[in-house]
Design a protein around this motif. Structure first.
Motif, PDB file in Angstrom:
ATOM      1  N   LEU A  30       0.838  -1.195   0.000  1.00  0.00           N
ATOM      2  CA  LEU A  30       0.000   0.000   0.000  1.00  0.00           C
ATOM      3  C   LEU A  30       0.876   1.248   0.000  1.00  0.00           C
ATOM      4  O   LEU A  30       1.861   1.330   0.740  1.00  0.00           O
ATOM      5  N   TYR A  31       0.475   2.229  -0.832  1.00  0.00           N
ATOM      6  CA  TYR A  31       1.238   3.465  -0.965  1.00  0.00           C
ATOM      7  C   TYR A  31       0.348   4.639  -0.547  1.00  0.00           C
ATOM      8  O   TYR A  31      -0.745   4.816  -1.096  1.00  0.00           O
ATOM      9  N   PRO A  32       0.802   5.443   0.423  1.00  0.00           N
ATOM     10  CA  PRO A  32       0.000   6.596   0.862  1.00  0.00           C
ATOM     11  C   PRO A  32      -0.441   7.464  -0.316  1.00  0.00           C
ATOM     12  O   PRO A  32       0.366   7.822  -1.174  1.00  0.00           O
ATOM     13  N   ARG A  33      -1.739   7.762  -0.368  1.00  0.00           N
ATOM     14  CA  ARG A  33      -2.404   8.567  -1.382  1.00  0.00           C
ATOM     15  C   ARG A  33      -2.320   7.985  -2.789  1.00  0.00           C
ATOM     16  O   ARG A  33      -2.685   8.643  -3.758  1.00  0.00           O
ATOM     17  N   GLU A  34      -1.836   6.754  -2.916  1.00  0.00           N
ATOM     18  CA  GLU A  34      -1.765   6.123  -4.234  1.00  0.00           C
ATOM     19  C   GLU A  34      -2.409   4.740  -4.247  1.00  0.00           C
ATOM     20  O   GLU A  34      -2.290   4.018  -5.234  1.00  0.00           O
ATOM     21  N   SER A  35      -3.070   4.382  -3.145  1.00  0.00           N
ATOM     22  CA  SER A  35      -3.686   3.047  -3.062  1.00  0.00           C
ATOM     23  C   SER A  35      -5.153   3.163  -2.685  1.00  0.00           C
ATOM     24  O   SER A  35      -5.576   4.110  -2.010  1.00  0.00           O
ATOM     25  N   LEU A  36      -5.918   2.183  -3.138  1.00  0.00           N
ATOM     26  CA  LEU A  36      -7.351   2.110  -2.876  1.00  0.00           C
ATOM     27  C   LEU A  36      -7.655   0.844  -2.099  1.00  0.00           C
ATOM     28  O   LEU A  36      -7.153  -0.234  -2.421  1.00  0.00           O
TER      29      LEU A  36
END
Length: 451
Positions: free
Chosen positions: A86-92
């Motif tokens: 998971l990537y901050p502000r790039e994952s859902l």
């Protein structure tokens, strides 16, 4: 995956929200909610996790609950459990079928406040009493309704995007399609009335133009809906099932209004209020209520005891209406496509028009004059639209739906005379090309997508 209009709405939400809200995608079973949100996660994010609560174990759910106060640990757990970084502000993060685990929906408040990721929930029957009884609905939750595919989406699926664009441009120019294209569009409209907009039925039809296989897929959906009624309908299940099964018969009548005594001779409208509310919540039907004194606030004068109950998908209605199976089914459908079947085509036509209006965001209302009124009239649908002759201010637009090529306009004439200044553009939706006559706009059935 089929192109769906909801995808653009999700893009708009992502850009506008920027993590400040979660999105709940609601709709009936099997309309494509899970498919579209997963495609959205794949295409619009660096990574995504889909938590499917139809598959989640009790151990997973308990761990989910135990770690709610430790968000760092919770995200590490999700990442490890699903093998996704998971990537901050790039994952859902997707909570699929969230109605099966309402505590996950309640948790959205804290997840959104944390702000690291975006969140989409999908669900059916999400607002049933048993699914919200013990949770606090998060104010950070927006929602979108997903419907079966409308006629325009059906054309896209059939590889007819240019035809769909030409229909819209012709509506804007107030011009008829050339005869050849009109016949082509009407042929697809009749196919749509039979196939409908359930993605699995459309997929079967797109692959082989096989109406029998499309029908088989629809009957599987109908079986699922009946099982849901039995499982979740509670004390009202018997009445819900009775109304559901009575829809084709009720719509085949001239006025198409739900007559409760024809379902159960000793019943009254109030006996079926819970059943209708359940079916509306399940999104398996589109309810059209009487507006007794039509005004811009159509709901202000609605009588909820007087209702027309349409199927949310006309393809499902066609499968309920035609009992032929096996070798007989293709022949039945061919007769309908050619207009030769001994069937009330008006039932399918009106249902399909209502389905397009709902897909365009309208609540359904109709008008019927009081029984003692000497000037008897009934208007199929009432919507509110900007009116050119009133500087684009909103006015009531009455809609009459005609399945045949020869018809009268007595009801529309009386309605226009009675309500005068409240009335804007009057529409007749029929199988013929676009025209304007006697102050009415006459739209071919396929142009309903433009309203």
């Amino acid at each position: 995956m089929f192109k769906r209009k909801l995808y653009q709405q999700l893009l708009d939400w992502k850009k506008r929200s920027n993590g400040s809200s979660a999105m709940l995608v609601e709709g009936a079973r099997r309309v494509g909610k899970s498919t579209i949100v997963e495609e959205f996660g794949q295409s619009e994010y660096r990574s995504y996790v889909l938590v499917d609560f139809t598959l989640a174990s009790d151990e997973f759910k308990q761990t989910f609950l135990d770690m709610r106060t430790d968000l760092d640990g919770f995200f590490l757990y999700l990442s490890a459990a699903y093998g996704v970084r998971l990537y901050p502000r790039e994952s859902l993060i997707i909570f699929d079928e969230v109605q099966l685990f309402p505590k996950a929906r309640e948790f959205i408040k804290h997840l959104v406040a944390d702000g690291r990721y975006d969140y989409i929930e999908t669900g059916s029957l999400v607002s049933l009493k048993q699914n919200v009884a013990d949770i606090l609905i998060p104010s950070e939750e927006e929602s979108l309704d997903m419907h079966p595919m409308d006629f325009e989406e059906f054309l896209w699926a059939m590889g007819q995007e240019p035809l769909a664009e030409f229909i819209r441009s012709s509506f804007a120019r107030r011009e008829a399609l050339p005869d050849e294209l009109h016949r082509k569009a009407m042929r697809f409209w009749r196919e749509y009335m039979l196939v409908g907009g359930m993605p699995q039925a459309v997929d079967a039809y797109v692959k082989g133009r096989d109406l029998a296989e499309a029908d088989r897929q629809k009957r599987l959906v109908l079986k699922l809906y009946r099982e849901d009624i039995e499982k979740y309908g509670g004390l009202a299940a018997k009445r819900i099932q009775a109304v559901f099964d009575a829809i084709p018969g009720q719509l085949s009548k001239h006025e198409k209004r739900l007559v409760y005594t024809q379902i159960d001779e000793d019943s009254r409208a109030r006996d079926y209020a819970t059943a209708l509310a359940w079916m509306k919540e399940a999104a398996t039907v589109n309810l059209c209520t009487l507006s007794e004194d039509p005004s811009l606030g159509l709901a202000l004068s609605e009588d909820e005891t007087k209702v027309k109950c349409y199927m949310a998908d006309t393809g499902l209605l066609s499968s309920m209406a035609f009992s032929g199976t096996g070798d007989a089914m293709p022949q039945v459908y061919r007769q309908v496509l050619l207009g030769d079947a001994v069937v009330n085509e008006g039932m399918l036509t009106e249902n399909a028009v209502g389905q397009q209006l709902v897909a365009n965001g309208y609540d359904l209302h109709f008008y019927s004059s009081p029984s003692k009124d000497k000037d008897k009239m009934e208007i199929d649908f009432l919507i509110v639209r900007p009116f050119e002759d009133a500087a684009m201010k909103p006015r009531i637009s009455p809609i009459e739906v005609k399945s045949g090529k020869r018809y009268a306009t007595a009801s529309l004439d009386k309605f226009k005379a009675r309500f005068g200044s409240r009335i804007g553009t009057c529409y007749i939706i029929h199988p013929l090309p676009y025209a304007e006559r006697d102050g009415y706009r006459l739209l071919p059935l396929y142009m309903t997508i433009c309203l």
